[in-house]
Motif scaffolding. Sequence first.
Motif, PDB file in Angstrom:
ATOM      1  N   GLU A 170       0.938  -1.205  -0.044  1.00 42.90           N
ATOM      2  CA  GLU A 170      -0.048  -0.152  -0.241  1.00 42.90           C
ATOM      3  C   GLU A 170       0.943   1.214  -0.043  1.00 42.90           C
ATOM      4  O   GLU A 170       0.628   2.468  -0.385  1.00 42.90           O
ATOM      5  N   HIS A 171       2.186   1.520   0.449  1.00 45.31           N
ATOM      6  CA  HIS A 171       3.180   2.358   0.088  1.00 45.31           C
ATOM      7  C   HIS A 171       3.550   2.356  -1.453  1.00 45.31           C
ATOM      8  O   HIS A 171       3.805   3.608  -1.169  1.00 45.31           O
ATOM      9  N   TYR A 172       3.188   1.677  -1.827  1.00 49.33           N
ATOM     10  CA  TYR A 172       3.436   2.331  -3.813  1.00 49.33           C
ATOM     11  C   TYR A 172       2.291   2.608  -4.305  1.00 49.33           C
ATOM     12  O   TYR A 172       1.212   2.346  -4.580  1.00 49.33           O
ATOM     13  N   ILE A 173       1.982   3.847  -4.728  1.00 51.79           N
ATOM     14  CA  ILE A 173       1.157   4.478  -5.268  1.00 51.79           C
ATOM     15  C   ILE A 173       0.765   4.273  -6.404  1.00 51.79           C
ATOM     16  O   ILE A 173      -0.359   5.397  -6.595  1.00 51.79           O
ATOM     17  N   TYR A 174       1.424   4.192  -6.773  1.00 54.07           N
ATOM     18  CA  TYR A 174       1.565   3.654  -8.657  1.00 54.07           C
ATOM     19  C   TYR A 174       0.727   2.416  -8.437  1.00 54.07           C
ATOM     20  O   TYR A 174       1.184   1.275  -9.828  1.00 54.07           O
ATOM     21  N   SER A 175      -0.206   1.530  -8.080  1.00 53.04           N
ATOM     22  CA  SER A 175      -0.868   0.410  -8.289  1.00 53.04           C
ATOM     23  C   SER A 175      -1.947   0.879  -7.057  1.00 53.04           C
ATOM     24  O   SER A 175      -2.699   1.563  -6.770  1.00 53.04           O
ATOM     25  N   SER A 176      -3.155  -0.499  -7.113  1.00 55.82           N
ATOM     26  CA  SER A 176      -4.587  -0.231  -6.562  1.00 55.82           C
ATOM     27  C   SER A 176      -4.007  -0.428  -4.699  1.00 55.82           C
ATOM     28  O   SER A 176      -4.966  -0.761  -4.392  1.00 55.82           O
ATOM     29  N   ALA A 177      -2.690  -1.024  -4.291  1.00 58.18           N
ATOM     30  CA  ALA A 177      -2.540  -1.924  -3.149  1.00 58.18           C
ATOM     31  C   ALA A 177      -3.529  -0.783  -2.314  1.00 58.18           C
ATOM     32  O   ALA A 177      -4.128  -0.559  -1.167  1.00 58.18           O
ATOM     33  N   THR A 178      -3.357   0.881  -2.185  1.00 55.60           N
ATOM     34  CA  THR A 178      -3.932   0.934  -1.453  1.00 55.60           C
ATOM     35  C   THR A 178      -5.409   1.274  -1.502  1.00 55.60           C
ATOM     36  O   THR A 178      -6.134   1.641  -0.901  1.00 55.60           O
ATOM     37  N   ASP A 179      -5.558   1.305  -2.222  1.00 50.55           N
ATOM     38  CA  ASP A 179      -7.285   0.785  -2.073  1.00 50.55           C
ATOM     39  C   ASP A 179      -8.414   0.096  -1.438  1.00 50.55           C
ATOM     40  O   ASP A 179      -8.394   0.282  -0.512  1.00 50.55           O
ATOM     41  N   TYR A 180      -7.084  -1.409  -1.949  1.00 49.54           N
ATOM     42  CA  TYR A 180      -7.707  -2.431  -1.400  1.00 49.54           C
ATOM     43  C   TYR A 180      -6.842  -2.380   0.509  1.00 49.54           C
ATOM     44  O   TYR A 180      -7.510  -3.301   1.009  1.00 49.54           O
ATOM     45  N   ALA A 181      -5.870  -1.541   0.883  1.00 50.92           N
ATOM     46  CA  ALA A 181      -5.762  -0.630   1.968  1.00 50.92           C
ATOM     47  C   ALA A 181      -6.538   0.387   2.679  1.00 50.92           C
ATOM     48  O   ALA A 181      -6.561  -0.075   3.992  1.00 50.92           O
ATOM     49  N   GLY A 182      -7.997   0.350   2.330  1.00 45.74           N
ATOM     50  CA  GLY A 182      -9.090   1.487   2.425  1.00 45.74           C
ATOM     51  C   GLY A 182      -8.299   2.197   2.187  1.00 45.74           C
ATOM     52  O   GLY A 182      -9.485   3.242   3.306  1.00 45.74           O
TER      53      GLY A 182
END
Length: 183
Positions: A160-172
Amino acid sequence: MSSKYKIRDQSRLHFISFAVVEWVDVFTRNLYKDLLIESLIYCQKKKGLKLYGWCIMTNHVHLIISSEEGYKQEDILRDFKKFTSKRIIEAIISNERESRKNWMIWLFKAAGEKNNNNKNYQFWQQDNHPIELSTNHLMQQKLDYIHDNPVESGVVSEPEHYIYSSATDYAGGKGLIDIEFIQ
Protein backbone atom coordinates in the motif's frame (compact mmCIF):
# COMPACT_ATOMS: atom_id res chain seq x y z
CA MET A 1 -2.00 -7.09 -29.93
CA SER A 2 -1.56 -10.56 -31.31
CA SER A 3 -4.72 -12.17 -32.63
CA LYS A 4 -3.81 -15.52 -31.09
CA TYR A 5 -4.70 -14.16 -27.63
CA LYS A 6 -8.42 -13.46 -27.79
CA ILE A 7 -10.65 -12.69 -24.87
CA ARG A 8 -13.55 -15.06 -25.32
CA ASP A 9 -15.83 -13.98 -22.46
CA GLN A 10 -15.97 -10.19 -22.20
CA SER A 11 -18.00 -10.37 -18.98
CA ARG A 12 -15.16 -12.12 -17.11
CA LEU A 13 -12.28 -10.45 -15.34
CA HIS A 14 -8.88 -10.88 -16.99
CA PHE A 15 -5.34 -10.49 -15.75
CA ILE A 16 -3.28 -8.66 -18.37
CA SER A 17 0.43 -7.85 -18.42
CA PHE A 18 2.34 -5.98 -21.06
CA ALA A 19 5.87 -4.64 -21.22
CA VAL A 20 7.95 -2.00 -22.93
CA VAL A 21 10.05 -3.32 -25.83
CA GLU A 22 13.43 -4.60 -24.67
CA TRP A 23 12.14 -4.16 -21.09
CA VAL A 24 13.35 -0.54 -21.11
CA ASP A 25 12.86 1.10 -17.69
CA VAL A 26 10.81 4.03 -18.96
CA PHE A 27 8.56 4.30 -15.92
CA THR A 28 11.26 5.38 -13.52
CA ARG A 29 9.97 8.89 -14.22
CA ASN A 30 6.61 9.92 -12.75
CA LEU A 31 5.84 11.99 -15.85
CA TYR A 32 5.53 8.84 -17.96
CA LYS A 33 3.60 6.90 -15.30
CA ASP A 34 1.19 9.82 -15.01
CA LEU A 35 0.47 9.58 -18.75
CA LEU A 36 -0.58 5.96 -18.21
CA ILE A 37 -2.79 6.99 -15.27
CA GLU A 38 -4.53 9.67 -17.37
CA SER A 39 -5.10 7.17 -20.17
CA LEU A 40 -6.53 4.51 -17.86
CA ILE A 41 -8.96 7.06 -16.41
CA TYR A 42 -9.95 8.13 -19.93
CA CYS A 43 -10.59 4.50 -20.89
CA GLN A 44 -12.78 4.09 -17.82
CA LYS A 45 -14.84 7.16 -18.69
CA LYS A 46 -15.03 6.83 -22.49
CA LYS A 47 -14.12 3.28 -23.57
CA GLY A 48 -15.96 1.00 -21.14
CA LEU A 49 -12.93 -0.12 -19.11
CA LYS A 50 -13.66 -1.60 -15.70
CA LEU A 51 -10.49 -1.68 -13.61
CA TYR A 52 -10.20 -3.97 -10.58
CA GLY A 53 -6.47 -3.95 -9.96
CA TRP A 54 -3.41 -2.32 -11.47
CA CYS A 55 0.28 -1.68 -11.00
CA ILE A 56 2.80 0.27 -13.07
CA MET A 57 6.34 -1.03 -12.69
CA THR A 58 9.49 0.44 -14.27
CA ASN A 59 9.09 -1.45 -17.55
CA HIS A 60 5.73 -3.22 -17.47
CA VAL A 61 2.10 -2.89 -16.42
CA HIS A 62 -0.28 -5.33 -14.75
CA LEU A 63 -4.05 -4.93 -14.91
CA ILE A 64 -7.13 -6.82 -13.81
CA ILE A 65 -9.95 -5.66 -16.04
CA SER A 66 -13.33 -6.33 -17.53
CA SER A 67 -15.46 -4.19 -19.82
CA GLU A 68 -18.88 -2.68 -19.80
CA GLU A 69 -21.48 -4.28 -22.03
CA GLY A 70 -20.95 -3.36 -25.67
CA TYR A 71 -17.18 -2.95 -25.31
CA LYS A 72 -14.42 -5.46 -25.98
CA GLN A 73 -11.45 -5.70 -23.65
CA GLU A 74 -9.00 -6.31 -26.49
CA ASP A 75 -10.24 -3.17 -28.28
CA ILE A 76 -9.76 -1.11 -25.11
CA LEU A 77 -6.24 -2.50 -24.66
CA ARG A 78 -5.35 -1.95 -28.33
CA ASP A 79 -6.48 1.69 -28.17
CA PHE A 80 -4.80 2.24 -24.80
CA LYS A 81 -1.47 0.85 -25.99
CA LYS A 82 -1.60 2.73 -29.30
CA PHE A 83 -2.41 6.05 -27.64
CA THR A 84 0.04 5.73 -24.75
CA SER A 85 2.89 4.65 -27.00
CA LYS A 86 2.51 7.84 -29.04
CA ARG A 87 2.11 10.08 -26.00
CA ILE A 88 5.04 8.61 -24.09
CA ILE A 89 7.38 8.76 -27.08
CA GLU A 90 6.37 12.40 -27.63
CA ALA A 91 6.98 13.10 -23.95
CA ILE A 92 10.42 11.48 -24.08
CA ILE A 93 11.39 13.47 -27.18
CA SER A 94 10.21 16.78 -25.71
CA ASN A 95 11.65 16.18 -22.23
CA GLU A 96 14.78 18.33 -22.08
CA ARG A 97 15.77 16.69 -18.79
CA GLU A 98 15.58 13.13 -20.15
CA SER A 99 19.17 11.88 -20.03
CA ARG A 100 18.28 8.59 -21.76
CA LYS A 101 16.36 10.18 -24.64
CA ASN A 102 18.65 9.31 -27.57
CA TRP A 103 19.15 5.74 -26.42
CA MET A 104 15.44 5.07 -25.80
CA ILE A 105 14.28 6.64 -29.05
CA TRP A 106 16.93 4.66 -30.94
CA LEU A 107 15.64 1.42 -29.36
CA PHE A 108 11.97 2.23 -30.07
CA LYS A 109 12.81 3.16 -33.66
CA ALA A 110 14.79 -0.08 -34.17
CA ALA A 111 11.90 -2.11 -32.75
CA GLY A 112 9.46 -0.25 -35.00
CA GLU A 113 11.51 -0.97 -38.11
CA LYS A 114 11.26 -4.70 -37.37
CA ASN A 115 7.46 -4.61 -37.18
CA ASN A 116 5.32 -3.89 -40.25
CA ASN A 117 2.44 -2.73 -38.01
CA ASN A 118 4.36 0.43 -37.07
CA LYS A 119 5.22 3.57 -38.97
CA ASN A 120 8.14 4.83 -36.89
CA TYR A 121 8.42 3.49 -33.38
CA GLN A 122 7.31 0.55 -31.29
CA PHE A 123 6.95 1.23 -27.59
CA TRP A 124 5.00 -1.75 -26.21
CA GLN A 125 5.81 -5.37 -26.87
CA GLN A 126 3.31 -6.79 -29.31
CA ASP A 127 1.62 -9.56 -27.34
CA ASN A 128 -0.68 -9.62 -24.36
CA HIS A 129 -1.63 -12.92 -22.86
CA PRO A 130 -4.93 -12.43 -21.04
CA ILE A 131 -5.64 -14.89 -18.26
CA GLU A 132 -9.32 -15.36 -17.52
CA LEU A 133 -9.93 -15.15 -13.79
CA SER A 134 -12.59 -17.83 -13.48
CA THR A 135 -12.35 -18.53 -9.73
CA ASN A 136 -12.16 -16.39 -6.60
CA HIS A 137 -8.86 -18.08 -5.73
CA LEU A 138 -7.35 -17.10 -9.10
CA MET A 139 -8.64 -13.52 -8.74
CA GLN A 140 -7.06 -13.17 -5.30
CA GLN A 141 -3.82 -14.81 -6.45
CA LYS A 142 -3.39 -12.35 -9.35
CA LEU A 143 -4.40 -9.35 -7.23
CA ASP A 144 -1.82 -10.33 -4.60
CA TYR A 145 0.78 -10.83 -7.34
CA ILE A 146 0.12 -7.34 -8.75
CA HIS A 147 0.28 -5.66 -5.35
CA ASP A 148 3.36 -7.58 -4.21
CA ASN A 149 5.33 -6.72 -7.36
CA PRO A 150 6.78 -3.44 -5.99
CA VAL A 151 7.64 -5.18 -2.70
CA GLU A 152 9.39 -8.05 -4.49
CA SER A 153 11.30 -5.49 -6.58
CA GLY A 154 12.49 -3.69 -3.45
CA VAL A 155 10.71 -0.43 -4.26
CA VAL A 156 8.60 -0.40 -1.06
CA SER A 157 8.29 -2.54 2.05
CA GLU A 158 4.46 -2.67 2.06
CA PRO A 159 2.23 -2.91 -1.04
CA GLU A 160 0.00 0.00 0.00
CA HIS A 161 3.03 2.32 0.13
CA TYR A 162 3.43 2.16 -3.66
CA ILE A 163 1.19 4.86 -5.09
CA TYR A 164 1.27 3.57 -8.67
CA SER A 165 -0.94 0.59 -7.87
CA SER A 166 -4.37 -0.25 -6.53
CA ALA A 167 -2.91 -1.67 -3.28
CA THR A 168 -3.75 1.57 -1.43
CA ASP A 169 -7.43 1.13 -2.34
CA TYR A 170 -7.52 -2.46 -1.12
CA ALA A 171 -5.83 -1.34 2.14
CA GLY A 172 -8.68 1.11 2.78
CA GLY A 173 -7.13 4.27 1.34
CA LYS A 174 -7.78 6.27 -1.83
CA GLY A 175 -5.52 5.52 -4.77
CA LEU A 176 -4.82 7.48 -7.96
CA ILE A 177 -7.51 5.71 -10.01
CA ASP A 178 -11.05 4.75 -9.05
CA ILE A 179 -11.41 0.97 -9.14
CA GLU A 180 -14.07 -1.68 -8.87
CA PHE A 181 -13.35 -3.97 -5.93
CA ILE A 182 -13.04 -7.71 -6.35
CA GLN A 183 -15.57 -9.19 -3.96
